[in-house]
Design an enzyme around this catalytic site. Structure first.
Site, PDB file in Angstrom:
ATOM      1  N   VAL A 195       0.821  -1.223   0.000  1.00 39.82           N
ATOM      2  CA  VAL A 195       0.000   0.000   0.000  1.00 39.82           C
ATOM      3  C   VAL A 195       0.854   1.271   0.000  1.00 39.82           C
ATOM      4  O   VAL A 195       0.311   2.373  -0.099  1.00 39.82           O
ATOM      5  CB  VAL A 195      -1.005   0.058   1.193  1.00 39.82           C
ATOM      6  CG1 VAL A 195      -2.030  -1.051   1.087  1.00 39.82           C
ATOM      7  CG2 VAL A 195      -0.295   0.048   2.534  1.00 39.82           C
ATOM      8  N   LYS A 196       2.182   1.130   0.101  1.00 40.43           N
ATOM      9  CA  LYS A 196       3.045   2.310   0.179  1.00 40.43           C
ATOM     10  C   LYS A 196       3.358   2.864  -1.224  1.00 40.43           C
ATOM     11  O   LYS A 196       2.883   2.340  -2.227  1.00 40.43           O
ATOM     12  CB  LYS A 196       4.316   1.951   0.949  1.00 40.43           C
ATOM     13  CG  LYS A 196       4.037   1.445   2.381  1.00 40.43           C
ATOM     14  CD  LYS A 196       3.419   2.511   3.219  1.00 40.43           C
ATOM     15  CE  LYS A 196       3.016   2.145   4.646  1.00 40.43           C
ATOM     16  NZ  LYS A 196       3.280   0.865   5.212  1.00 40.43           N
ATOM     17  N   HIS A 197       4.199   3.920  -1.272  1.00 39.69           N
ATOM     18  CA  HIS A 197       4.412   4.633  -2.539  1.00 39.69           C
ATOM     19  C   HIS A 197       5.065   3.767  -3.607  1.00 39.69           C
ATOM     20  O   HIS A 197       4.733   3.876  -4.784  1.00 39.69           O
ATOM     21  CB  HIS A 197       5.241   5.893  -2.288  1.00 39.69           C
ATOM     22  CG  HIS A 197       4.520   6.862  -1.439  1.00 39.69           C
ATOM     23  ND1 HIS A 197       4.430   6.715  -0.072  1.00 39.69           N
ATOM     24  CD2 HIS A 197       3.804   7.975  -1.746  1.00 39.69           C
ATOM     25  CE1 HIS A 197       3.695   7.695   0.415  1.00 39.69           C
ATOM     26  NE2 HIS A 197       3.304   8.474  -0.574  1.00 39.69           N
TER      27      HIS A 197
END
Ligand SMILES: Cc1ncc(COP(=O)(O)O)c(C=O)c1O
Length: 396
Positions: A195-197
């Protein structure tokens, strides 16, 4: 006549659930992983070195050390900062438990200080009041992707001889006064969770400008061995000496190949996250029952998540009911975060409720709306429609 909420048998805004976050993997990513799988080395090879170089450049730091998760990155940073049994590290309660758990791993004690009312990031004044002769580190979190008061924490760390460990799990690409988060004399950690960049499946990175810290981190992720295999061979030594108690926290070449391919798209991902946040702000700024995230001047927000505050006194329903109603509309809302010390493990170790009132009051009202680069404008519009529908039904 208001539309019947899905939770009361009405038609949901969406047919299928929109998650709050999701990875963005394309054919280039798949090809990069496959090429590495076909190559001679799948761990401790050239993709790790290339990814670390690219990550250091992307975060404006001299050094980057790749590890197996953001949690491992926090553990490594707390170790490198020299936090040991009985030492304290001051941090925020509005974070994922991994932040404070890392202090516990090294036998230290997390000390929670309250957050700023506007940004919900650690308040430097509250952190300063929480310092004791046992404090070794400051651990602010760039909550939601908005930089905390980095300069104030750098100053405090310098004045009091502490190590600054910035938890930038939410904030790859965020900037303060045009400077990316990641450099400096202390340590900054990032997460590479889907879910991170950018993602490597699971993974984490620690960045620093300090070569001595870089060396400690490299030993820590590799059992505490003083050299890696390549350096050992170059020196003609038969074995590596273990000088610290380290772990196997290595990230594989397969993961780093994915990370490298993902990093090339970071600017695009950041721009899309920013555009979605702008759409939410434009559509919901006048929505009664809701307070939108506040962005301070002179920062670039990385928009990992979009946490809103429900104005519960204006609503006939509590947060749990609003949450359930939005989920019924197939909008994957979630919470970030319950105060870390409310978890039973912490409560059983003497952390009492009431410690950080601003964080606690916010935590009871927070709700996270979906935000990820693969969201279409129609997805964003669905979230807005559902929020208006649900809050409209519950307004006093
Ligand atoms: C603020 C914060 N710190 C640390 C972590 C831990 O990262 P990971 O899941 O990669 O171990 C997370 C993960 O969500 C996080 O949100």
């Amino acid at each position: 006549m208001a539309e019947t909420l899905a939770i009361h048998g009405g038609r949901p805004v969406r047919a299928a659930l929109l998650p709050y976050g999701h990875h963005a993997i394309d054919d280039d990513d798949v090809a990069a992983v496959v090429a590495t799988l076909r190559g001679p080395l799948i761990t401790t090879g050239p993709a790790v070195t290339a990814f670390e170089r690219a990550f250091a450049d992307a975060s404006g730091a001299r050094h980057a050390v790749a590890v197996s998760s953001g949690t491992a990155a926090l553990h490594a940073a707390v170790f490198a900062a020299g936090v040991g049994p009985g030492d304290e590290a001051v941090t925020t309660p509005l974070t994922f438990v991994a932040t404070s758990n890392a202090v516990l791993y090294q036998g230290g004690r997390p000390v929670f200080a309250d957050v700023r009312r506007d940004t919900l990031t650690l308040d430097p004044a509250a952190a300063a009041r929480a310092l004791t002769p046992r404090t070794r580190a400051l651990m602010p979190v760039h909550f939601a992707g908005q930089p905390c008061d980095v300069e104030a924490f750098e100053r405090l760390a310098r004045e009091r001889g502490l190590t600054l460990i910035q938890d930038a799990a939410h904030a790859l690409g965020a900037e303060v006064s045009g400077r990316r988060l990641g450099g400096g004399r202390g340590l900054t950690i990032f997460s590479l969770h889907p879910v991170k960049h950018v993602t490597t499946g699971e993974g984490g990175v620690i960045t620093t400008d300090d070569p001595a810290l870089d060396e400690r981190l490299r030993r820590f992720r590799n059992h505490g061995l003083a050299t890696d295999a390549a350096t050992r061979d170059a020196h003609g030594r038969l074995w590596a000496e273990m000088v610290d108690l380290g772990y196997n926290y290595r990230l594989t070449d397969v993961q780093c190949a994915l990370g490298l391919s993902q990093l090339a798209k970071l600017d695009r991902f950041l721009a899309r996250r920013e555009a979605i946040a702008e759409r939410y702000v434009a559509a919901l700024k006048d929505q009664p029952g809701l307070t939108l995230p506040q962005v301070v001047p002179d920062v670039r927000h990385a928009w990992h998540i979009f946490p809103v505050l429900l104005d519960t006194p204006r609503l006939t329903a509590d947060r749990a009911a609003v949450y359930a109603a939005l989920r019924a509309e197939n909008i994957g809302v979630t919470f970030h975060y319950v105060p870390a010390y409310w978890h039973p493990y912490y409560a059983a170790r003497g952390y009492a409720r009431g410690l950080c009132p601003v964080a606690e009051q916010a935590a009871e009202r927070l709700l996270t709306l979906p935000l990820f680069p693969g969201m279409t404008d129609a997805d964003v519009a669905d979230v807005v429609t559902a929020v208006r529908k649900v809050l409209g039904a519950y307004l006093r």
